[in-house]
Design an enzyme around this catalytic site. Structure first.
Site, short mmCIF file in Angstrom:
data_model
loop_
_atom_site.label_atom_id
_atom_site.label_comp_id
_atom_site.label_asym_id
_atom_site.label_seq_id
_atom_site.Cartn_x
_atom_site.Cartn_y
_atom_site.Cartn_z
N ASN A 73 0.78 -1.15 -0.08
CA ASN A 73 -0.05 0.02 0.07
C ASN A 73 0.88 1.12 -0.26
OD1 ASN A 73 -2.33 2.04 0.90
ND2 ASN A 73 -3.45 -0.11 0.27
N ARG A 74 0.21 2.27 0.40
CA ARG A 74 0.94 3.58 0.08
C ARG A 74 1.51 4.22 1.46
NH1 ARG A 74 -3.49 2.80 -2.73
NH2 ARG A 74 -3.20 3.32 -4.81
N HIS A 99 3.44 -0.09 -2.95
CA HIS A 99 3.86 -1.34 -3.02
C HIS A 99 5.26 -1.64 -3.25
CE1 HIS A 99 -0.36 -2.57 -2.75
NE2 HIS A 99 -1.04 -2.53 -4.01
N HIS A 168 -0.82 -10.39 -3.22
CA HIS A 168 -2.05 -9.55 -3.86
C HIS A 168 -2.78 -10.53 -5.14
CE1 HIS A 168 -3.57 -5.85 -5.74
NE2 HIS A 168 -2.93 -5.18 -4.82
N TYR A 170 -5.80 -11.70 -6.73
CA TYR A 170 -7.22 -11.45 -6.86
C TYR A 170 -8.14 -12.79 -6.99
CZ TYR A 170 -5.55 -6.91 -8.75
OH TYR A 170 -4.90 -5.61 -9.01
N ASP A 239 -11.57 0.11 -1.59
CA ASP A 239 -10.11 -0.05 -1.41
C ASP A 239 -9.50 0.49 -0.23
OD1 ASP A 239 -7.36 -0.22 -2.18
OD2 ASP A 239 -7.58 1.37 -3.79
N GLN A 272 -6.64 -5.55 3.42
CA GLN A 272 -7.13 -4.48 2.53
C GLN A 272 -8.03 -5.10 1.72
OE1 GLN A 272 -5.89 -1.15 2.41
NE2 GLN A 272 -6.53 -0.67 0.44
N GLU A 300 -6.05 -8.58 1.05
CA GLU A 300 -4.51 -8.41 1.26
C GLU A 300 -4.23 -8.26 2.89
OE1 GLU A 300 -3.19 -4.92 -1.03
OE2 GLU A 300 -4.98 -5.31 -2.26
C1 GAL Z 1 -4.31 -2.10 -4.14
C2 GAL Z 1 -4.45 -1.10 -3.95
C3 GAL Z 1 -5.05 -0.02 -4.72
C4 GAL Z 1 -4.24 -0.38 -6.10
C5 GAL Z 1 -3.98 -1.78 -6.45
C6 GAL Z 1 -2.99 -2.06 -7.66
O1 GAL Z 1 -3.59 -3.13 -3.18
O2 GAL Z 1 -5.06 -0.89 -2.71
O3 GAL Z 1 -5.27 1.15 -4.44
O4 GAL Z 1 -3.01 0.40 -6.11
O5 GAL Z 1 -3.32 -2.36 -5.36
O6 GAL Z 1 -3.37 -1.56 -8.84
#
Ligand code: GAL
Length: 333
Positions: A73-74, A99, A168, A170, A239, A272, A300
């Site tokens: 994350n940020r 990330h 990460h 999906y 998110d 997350q 996440e």
């Molecule tokens: C997630 C994040 C999103 C976006 C994504 C990658 O983990 O929360 O904001 O950055 O990854 O596209």
């Protein structure tokens, strides 16, 4: 059983399987390429988004299936203070660091060793890589235990640093038949993290009750995803980080049509929830499918985002020479 099924000389796709799970993983970013379990008809079908081609893992920028680090994350303005010293990280999601930076762990090629039921990846991240202090030795292990896919992260740093790893992947449990809006989700969490207009977690928590963020009882992900709610509108979906209430079986995702469910247990304090709001139909995944918004959902497990700059600071600091160990278990039924 583990076996290399594809390679370009440096990057391998490795299959790992038992009676319940057939997975393919890769040493680029410890990617989980496919993860098949039986649906209600006893047929093995995939539960995750991913790519057939090794090369796509080199170029993709959606973090599909990969290990994320050093910090998921940020991080606000790509900056933090540790031991009174300011550290400047690579800013790759203006104005923030995201990330792990320009070339995070998702793009690194890991060494690995395998056993009959496990693969352990390892990587040494140099002191000051992407601006992070300390040489960090990191190991990511995937192990099959019956119907469980067990992820373990171990690390050690030569200097005090910060570390917030996640995976990460999906998920989509519908055998590729639908997006994830019809999936039911339950998260044992009363509080979620407020984000700003750059999707940065401010550190402020809000109560989930009577909001679209209430997943305390199973709810279709699509039910409130278009709600007229400031936080939903900012993220264009979910998110957000949820603070987990208990120490196991914190999250359940299920799809009625396939009869599949996934239960997540983690030692990490947060998850997350990311509903693939940035997938835009431009990236070609397995079976020639172009991945679009809400085609997958990421769960996440991690420490609270931007922790070093907010109230969750202590969670994310890894002291020099102190072993780090966390795990997440995905149980498929
Ligand atoms: C997630 C994040 C999103 C976006 C994504 C990658 O983990 O929360 O904001 O950055 O990854 O596209």
């Amino acid at each position: 059983m583990t076996q290399i099924i594809k390679t370009n000389g440096k990057i391998d796709f490795i299959s790992i399987r038992n009676e319940y799970i057939k997975a393919v993983v890769s040493n680029i970013g410890c990617a989980i390429v496919s993860l098949k379990t039986k649906n209600k008809d006893g047929i093995f079908t995939d539960n995750v988004l991913g790519f057939d081609k090794i090369d796509t893992y080199i170029t993709q920028d959606k973090y599909i299936g990969v290990f994320v680090g050093r910090c998921a994350n940020r991080i606000e303005n790509g900056s933090f203070f540790l031991n009174d010293e300011e550290h400047k990280l690579f800013v790759n999601n203006t104005p923030n660091h995201l990330h792990g930076g320009k070339e995070g762990f998702d793009k690194k090629i890991f060494d690995y060793i395998s056993t009959d039921d496990s693969i352990e990846f390892s990587y040494i991240s140099k002191d000051n890589e992407e601006g992070y202090p300390g040489e960090l030795t990191v190991r990511v292990k995937y192990q099959l235990q019956g119907n469980k896919f067990v992820i373990t992260y171990d690390a050690i740093s030569s200097k005090d640093t910060i570390f917030n790893p996640t995976n990460h992947t999906y998920f989509n449990l519908s055998d590729g038949k639908s997006d994830i809006l019809e999936h039911y989700l339950q998260i044992s969490s009363d509080k979620f993290g407020i984000i700003n207009s750059n999707s940065l977690a401010t550190g402020q928590l809000a109560n989930v009750f009577n909001t679209p963020f209430d997943f305390t009882v199973p709810k279709k992900i699509g039910k409130d995803i278009y709600a007229d709610d400031a936080q939903i509108i900012l993220a264009n979906g979910y998110d957000h980080s949820f603070v987990l209430n208990k120490s196991s079986n914190q999250i359940t995702l299920s799809d009625v049509a396939s009869g599949k469910s996934l239960t997540v247990s983690t030692t990490m304090p947060c998850v997350q929830l990311y509903t693939a709001n940035f997938l835009d139909g431009n990236i070609k995944g397995k079976n020639n499918k172009f991945y679009a918004k809400h085609d997958g959902v990421c769960l996440e497990t991690q420490f609270f985002p931007n922790a070093i700059n907010n109230n969750f600071k202590n969670d994310v600091i890894l002291k020099a020479n102190k072993p780090f160990s966390q795990s997440t278990i995905w149980e498929f039924n």
